[in-house]
Design a protein around this motif. Structure first.
Motif, short mmCIF file in Angstrom:
data_model
loop_
_atom_site.label_atom_id
_atom_site.label_comp_id
_atom_site.label_asym_id
_atom_site.label_seq_id
_atom_site.Cartn_x
_atom_site.Cartn_y
_atom_site.Cartn_z
N SER A 80 26.96 -11.77 3.41
CA SER A 80 26.38 -10.53 3.94
C SER A 80 27.43 -9.82 4.78
CB SER A 80 25.16 -10.86 4.79
OG SER A 80 25.59 -11.52 5.99
N LEU A 81 27.16 -8.54 5.11
CA LEU A 81 28.09 -7.80 5.97
C LEU A 81 28.22 -8.46 7.34
CD1 LEU A 81 27.23 -4.08 5.10
CD2 LEU A 81 29.30 -5.36 4.51
N ASP A 82 27.10 -8.97 7.86
CA ASP A 82 27.16 -9.65 9.17
C ASP A 82 28.09 -10.86 9.11
OD1 ASP A 82 25.46 -7.86 10.40
OD2 ASP A 82 23.66 -9.06 10.05
N ASP A 83 27.97 -11.66 8.02
CA ASP A 83 28.84 -12.83 7.88
C ASP A 83 30.30 -12.41 7.70
OD1 ASP A 83 26.69 -14.55 8.12
OD2 ASP A 83 26.41 -14.78 5.95
N LEU A 84 30.52 -11.36 6.91
CA LEU A 84 31.90 -10.89 6.71
C LEU A 84 32.52 -10.45 8.02
CD1 LEU A 84 31.72 -8.80 3.40
CD2 LEU A 84 32.99 -10.92 3.79
N ASN A 85 31.74 -9.76 8.86
CA ASN A 85 32.29 -9.26 10.12
C ASN A 85 32.40 -10.36 11.17
OD1 ASN A 85 32.86 -6.45 9.64
ND2 ASN A 85 30.66 -6.21 9.33
N ARG A 86 31.53 -11.36 11.09
CA ARG A 86 31.64 -12.47 12.05
C ARG A 86 32.90 -13.28 11.79
NH1 ARG A 86 26.84 -13.97 12.00
NH2 ARG A 86 26.91 -15.18 10.09
N ASP A 87 33.21 -13.54 10.50
CA ASP A 87 34.42 -14.29 10.13
C ASP A 87 35.42 -13.35 9.45
OD1 ASP A 87 32.98 -16.62 10.89
OD2 ASP A 87 32.03 -16.67 8.92
N SER A 88 35.66 -12.24 10.06
CA SER A 88 36.37 -11.14 9.39
C SER A 88 37.83 -11.45 9.09
CB SER A 88 36.30 -9.88 10.25
OG SER A 88 36.89 -8.80 9.56
N LEU A 89 38.24 -10.95 7.91
CA LEU A 89 39.66 -10.98 7.56
C LEU A 89 40.41 -9.84 8.26
CD1 LEU A 89 39.38 -11.57 3.69
CD2 LEU A 89 39.92 -13.25 5.45
N LEU A 90 39.66 -8.87 8.78
CA LEU A 90 40.26 -7.72 9.47
C LEU A 90 40.33 -8.02 10.97
CD1 LEU A 90 38.27 -4.90 7.64
CD2 LEU A 90 40.53 -5.81 7.07
N SER A 111 48.85 -3.31 9.46
CA SER A 111 49.49 -3.51 8.15
C SER A 111 48.83 -4.67 7.40
CB SER A 111 50.98 -3.77 8.33
OG SER A 111 51.60 -3.98 7.09
N ALA A 112 48.55 -5.77 8.09
CA ALA A 112 47.86 -6.91 7.47
C ALA A 112 46.46 -6.50 7.04
CB ALA A 112 47.81 -8.08 8.44
N ASN A 113 45.77 -5.69 7.85
CA ASN A 113 44.44 -5.20 7.47
C ASN A 113 44.51 -4.30 6.24
OD1 ASN A 113 43.36 -6.60 9.62
ND2 ASN A 113 43.08 -4.81 10.93
N ALA A 114 45.56 -3.49 6.13
CA ALA A 114 45.73 -2.63 4.95
C ALA A 114 45.88 -3.49 3.70
CB ALA A 114 46.95 -1.73 5.14
N ASP A 115 46.61 -4.60 3.80
CA ASP A 115 46.76 -5.50 2.64
C ASP A 115 45.40 -6.06 2.20
OD1 ASP A 115 49.49 -5.08 2.63
OD2 ASP A 115 49.95 -6.92 3.74
N VAL A 116 44.57 -6.44 3.16
CA VAL A 116 43.24 -6.95 2.84
C VAL A 116 42.41 -5.86 2.17
CG1 VAL A 116 41.07 -7.81 3.82
CG2 VAL A 116 43.25 -8.70 4.66
N ARG A 190 41.24 -1.92 22.52
CA ARG A 190 41.46 -2.30 21.12
C ARG A 190 40.92 -1.27 20.15
NH1 ARG A 190 36.65 -4.26 22.84
NH2 ARG A 190 34.98 -4.58 21.31
N ALA A 191 41.40 -1.38 18.92
CA ALA A 191 40.79 -0.73 17.76
C ALA A 191 40.20 -1.86 16.95
CB ALA A 191 41.84 0.04 16.96
N HIS A 192 38.89 -1.84 16.83
CA HIS A 192 38.15 -2.94 16.19
C HIS A 192 37.73 -2.51 14.79
CE1 HIS A 192 35.81 -6.65 16.42
NE2 HIS A 192 34.83 -6.00 15.81
N PHE A 193 37.99 -3.35 13.79
CA PHE A 193 37.72 -3.03 12.38
C PHE A 193 36.42 -3.70 11.94
CE2 PHE A 193 42.08 -2.31 13.13
CZ PHE A 193 42.54 -1.38 12.20
N VAL A 194 35.47 -2.89 11.45
CA VAL A 194 34.17 -3.39 11.03
C VAL A 194 33.94 -2.99 9.58
CG1 VAL A 194 31.67 -3.30 11.45
CG2 VAL A 194 33.28 -3.14 13.37
N ILE A 195 33.55 -3.95 8.75
CA ILE A 195 33.23 -3.67 7.34
C ILE A 195 31.80 -3.13 7.30
CG2 ILE A 195 33.01 -4.64 5.01
CD1 ILE A 195 34.85 -6.99 6.09
N THR A 196 31.63 -1.90 6.77
CA THR A 196 30.31 -1.27 6.76
C THR A 196 29.69 -1.25 5.35
OG1 THR A 196 31.40 0.88 6.58
CG2 THR A 196 30.76 0.13 8.78
N ALA A 197 30.48 -1.44 4.32
CA ALA A 197 29.96 -1.52 2.95
C ALA A 197 30.96 -2.31 2.12
CB ALA A 197 29.75 -0.13 2.37
#
Length: 198
Positions: A80-90, A111-116, A190-197
């Motif tokens: 789920s999005l919650d699980d992805l953001n809890r253990d985020s690759l970003l 840059s690492a986040n862009a690769d993901v 910080r700039a925090h990255f959150v997956i929304t979709a």
């Protein structure tokens, strides 16, 4: 004369008799060539052909390279999005006090986040801009917005579509660390990255 014939006659009879009774010499067989050896079925069967060499796998050209599919990709698709953001690759990018430009460490994180994001082209994200608790709410909201936009602009410069990235500022409202010292404040800028979709 008659007497001589009588004597010769027994001599002839003896001679003939001796010849007739003499043991015969065995016949000598004429040597014959040996028959050819009997060939077995094995000798008549041709040897099996050598195994065909296995061709090497085709080498992908650079312009034909396919994206690398990682084993975790299937696992991520099921989350789920919650699980992805809890253990985020970003990962979040951090900023110095009163700054909104990315330093070397911040650029490395973005840059690492862009690769993901290039590996998962369907993901949409929101970059949240955050500040520490010092300063007015208005100042921190403006600083958070500049931090989020700086991270987005760097992502876009690395090839991530701007249509996939939204920004928002929360100022000091959602700290990583609720402490009131420099160690806590450094985590909150910080700039925090959150997956929304996905």
């Amino acid at each position: 004369m008659h007497k001589r014939n009588i004597l010769i006659l027994p001599a002839i009879v003896l001679l003939v008799g001796a010849t007739a009774c003499a043991p015969r010499q065995p016949r000598v067989a004429t040597p014959q060539p040996a028959p050819p050896p009997v060939e077995t079925a094995r000798e008549n069967t041709p040897p099996p052909p050598p195994p065909k060499p296995t061709p090497p796998p085709p080498v992908a050209r650079v312009d034909e390279a396919q994206p690398v599919v990682r084993p975790t990709e299937d696992l991520l698709a099921a989350k789920s999005l919650d699980d992805l953001n809890r253990d985020s690759l970003l990962k979040p990018a951090f900023f110095p006090v009163d700054a909104y430009e990315l330093d070397d460490a911040g650029r490395a994180v973005v840059s690492a986040n862009a690769d993901v994001l290039k590996q998962y082209p369907t993901w949409m994200i929101t970059i949240e801009g955050h500040a520490d608790e010092r300063g007015t709410p208005e100042y921190n909201l403006a600083l958070g917005e500049r931090r989020a936009i700086a991270a987005k602009n760097y992502l876009v410069s690395l090839g991530v579509s701007p249509d996939r990235v939204r920004t928002i500022s929360y100022g000091k409202e959602f700290p990583f660390d609720p402490g009131h010292d420099e160690a806590a404040w450094a985590k909150n800028r910080r700039a925090h990255f959150v997956i929304t979709a996905k």
